[in-house]
Design a protein around this motif. Structure first.
Motif, mmCIF file in Angstrom:
data_model
loop_
_atom_site.group_PDB
_atom_site.id
_atom_site.type_symbol
_atom_site.label_atom_id
_atom_site.label_comp_id
_atom_site.label_asym_id
_atom_site.label_seq_id
_atom_site.Cartn_x
_atom_site.Cartn_y
_atom_site.Cartn_z
ATOM 1 N N GLN A 86 37.528 38.388 -32.715
ATOM 2 C CA GLN A 86 37.618 38.464 -34.167
ATOM 3 C C GLN A 86 36.487 39.336 -34.724
ATOM 4 O O GLN A 86 36.692 40.159 -35.624
ATOM 5 N N SER A 87 35.258 39.188 -34.160
ATOM 6 C CA SER A 87 34.121 39.984 -34.609
ATOM 7 C C SER A 87 34.337 41.453 -34.317
ATOM 8 O O SER A 87 34.057 42.321 -35.148
ATOM 9 N N LEU A 88 34.894 41.729 -33.128
ATOM 10 C CA LEU A 88 35.176 43.130 -32.787
ATOM 11 C C LEU A 88 36.242 43.719 -33.692
ATOM 12 O O LEU A 88 36.170 44.888 -34.090
ATOM 13 N N GLN A 89 37.254 42.902 -34.007
ATOM 14 C CA GLN A 89 38.291 43.387 -34.915
ATOM 15 C C GLN A 89 37.713 43.708 -36.289
ATOM 16 O O GLN A 89 38.034 44.744 -36.891
ATOM 17 N N ASN A 90 36.822 42.825 -36.763
ATOM 18 C CA ASN A 90 36.175 43.082 -38.050
ATOM 19 C C ASN A 90 35.342 44.363 -37.995
ATOM 20 O O ASN A 90 35.339 45.159 -38.948
ATOM 21 N N ARG A 91 34.673 44.587 -36.882
ATOM 22 C CA ARG A 91 33.865 45.792 -36.729
ATOM 23 C C ARG A 91 34.730 47.034 -36.721
ATOM 24 O O ARG A 91 34.396 48.060 -37.336
ATOM 25 N N VAL A 92 35.867 46.926 -36.031
ATOM 26 C CA VAL A 92 36.804 48.052 -35.998
ATOM 27 C C VAL A 92 37.327 48.347 -37.393
ATOM 28 O O VAL A 92 37.421 49.515 -37.813
ATOM 29 N N PHE A 93 37.697 47.267 -38.150
ATOM 30 C CA PHE A 93 38.168 47.458 -39.527
ATOM 31 C C PHE A 93 37.104 48.154 -40.372
ATOM 32 O O PHE A 93 37.401 49.063 -41.154
ATOM 33 N N PHE A 94 35.838 47.738 -40.189
ATOM 34 C CA PHE A 94 34.746 48.333 -40.953
ATOM 35 C C PHE A 94 34.580 49.803 -40.603
ATOM 36 O O PHE A 94 34.439 50.657 -41.491
ATOM 37 N N LEU A 95 34.616 50.119 -39.296
ATOM 38 C CA LEU A 95 34.468 51.515 -38.877
ATOM 39 C C LEU A 95 35.627 52.370 -39.367
ATOM 40 O O LEU A 95 35.449 53.528 -39.752
ATOM 41 N N GLU A 96 36.859 51.782 -39.359
ATOM 42 C CA GLU A 96 38.002 52.543 -39.871
ATOM 43 C C GLU A 96 37.845 52.819 -41.354
ATOM 44 O O GLU A 96 38.156 53.926 -41.831
#
Length: 321
Positions: A86-96
């Motif tokens: 979930q944390s990685l997904q949030n990080r990916v969303f932020f980077l996108e």
């Protein structure tokens, strides 16, 4: 996972034992006090069977407990993995989202150019750092070299000081020696210039000379030119103490007496006396006289007659001391 496989293995093993036990009980004697006889002729004790079942039951309970613990651990691990995902997904969303902002604010070509410029700048910085390191190393090497040169210069300076000191001492010694030599030369010159001395001799025998001044015409030495061979008189060129010596050799067996005169005053007398078979006797004498400049000394007849010559035997000498 390994605990689950072990549990399944033990379950199958227990079921197999139960089936085998039932077959043994079905084919054996029903006498409770006797051993059970199977169809194959084996003896089976119910107490051992029950104990085996209890042991396997306890083992199953342990395996069950371990399986529960493994399941709980796997559940916790799964929850942690889900949280990490979930944390990685949030990080990916932020980077996108950030990438979208960058894409919307700058064209792709401009961003590429910017990134290339930044890469070049980073490379230049890295190159400059490498150059700085190389320059620092060279500076350190030069500093060490200069330190070595300073040490060599210091040693050379000390050596030069030693050489200078030795040179000064040598020069001082040479100057002192030269001064002594020069003074010696001056003294020698002064002595030569002030030395006075003479020796003179008669040139032939005489059996009849019996009066006046005895002249010694043959000059052997005449330093200072104080002796006059024409009249046989010595005139002092300078004041001082002089030593005079006279020797008169008698002619055959004759006797002869002579006086040494200083300004007409007799100072010493010499005598050569012969008689009978006594021939050619010597009459020497010596006088030390203090003279003033211009004083005159000579040898004159006192008594007797004649003198002998066979080379410089009858002589008159004098010198300044």
């Amino acid at each position: 996972m390994m605990h689950c496989l072990r549990a399944i293995y033990f379950i199958v093993l227990v079921m197999f034992n139960i089936v085998e036990t039932k077959g043994l009980l079905a084919n054996g004697n029903s006498n409770n006090s006797d051993p059970i006889h199977g169809s194959s002729g084996h003896n089976v004790d119910t107490t051992d069977i029950m104990q085996m079942l209890l042991n396997q039951t306890a083992e199953l309970e342990n395996l069950k407990q371990q399986a529960e613990n493994d399941r709980s651990t796997m559940t916790k691990q799964l929850e942690n993995d889900r949280s990490t995902i979930q944390s990685l997904q949030n990080r990916v969303f932020f980077l996108e989202a950030e990438l979208s902002k960058l894409n919307s604010s700058k064209p792709t070509q401009e961003m590429s150019t910017y990134l290339m410029s930044m890469n070049k700048l980073i490379q230049n910085v890295a190159t400059n750092e490498e150059n700085d390191r190389n320059l620092t190393q060279r500076v350190d090497s030069l500093v060490k070299h200069f330190d070595d040169l300073n040490v060599q210069v210091r040693y050379t300076s000390l050596s030069l000081l030693d050489v200078h000191s030795s040179t000064e001492q040598l020069n001082s010694s040479i100057i002192q020696l030269l001064e002594e030599r020069i003074n010696g030369v001056h003294d020698h010159i002064a002595n030569v210039s002030t030395r006075i001395g003479f020796t003179a001799s008669v040139t032939s025998p005489s059996s009849s000379w019996s009066s006046g001044t005895l002249v010694f015409p043959k000059v052997i030495t005449n330093v200072g030119n104080g002796y006059n061979p024409s009249d046989g008189v010595f005139t002092a060129p300078r004041a001082g103490v002089y030593v005079f010596f006279v020797n008169v050799q008698s002619y055959a067996s004759q006797g002869i007496y002579v006086d040494m005169e200083l300004n007409g005053v007799t100072k010493v007398r010499a005598m050569a006396f012969g008689s009978g078979n006594d021939y050619y006797n010597a009459g020497p004498n010596l006088a030390v006289l203090s003279l003033q400049t211009g004083d005159r000394v000579w040898v004159k007849h006192h008594s007797g007659s004649g003198y002998y010559y066979d080379g410089p035997i009858t002589t008159f000498s004098g010198f300044l001391i």
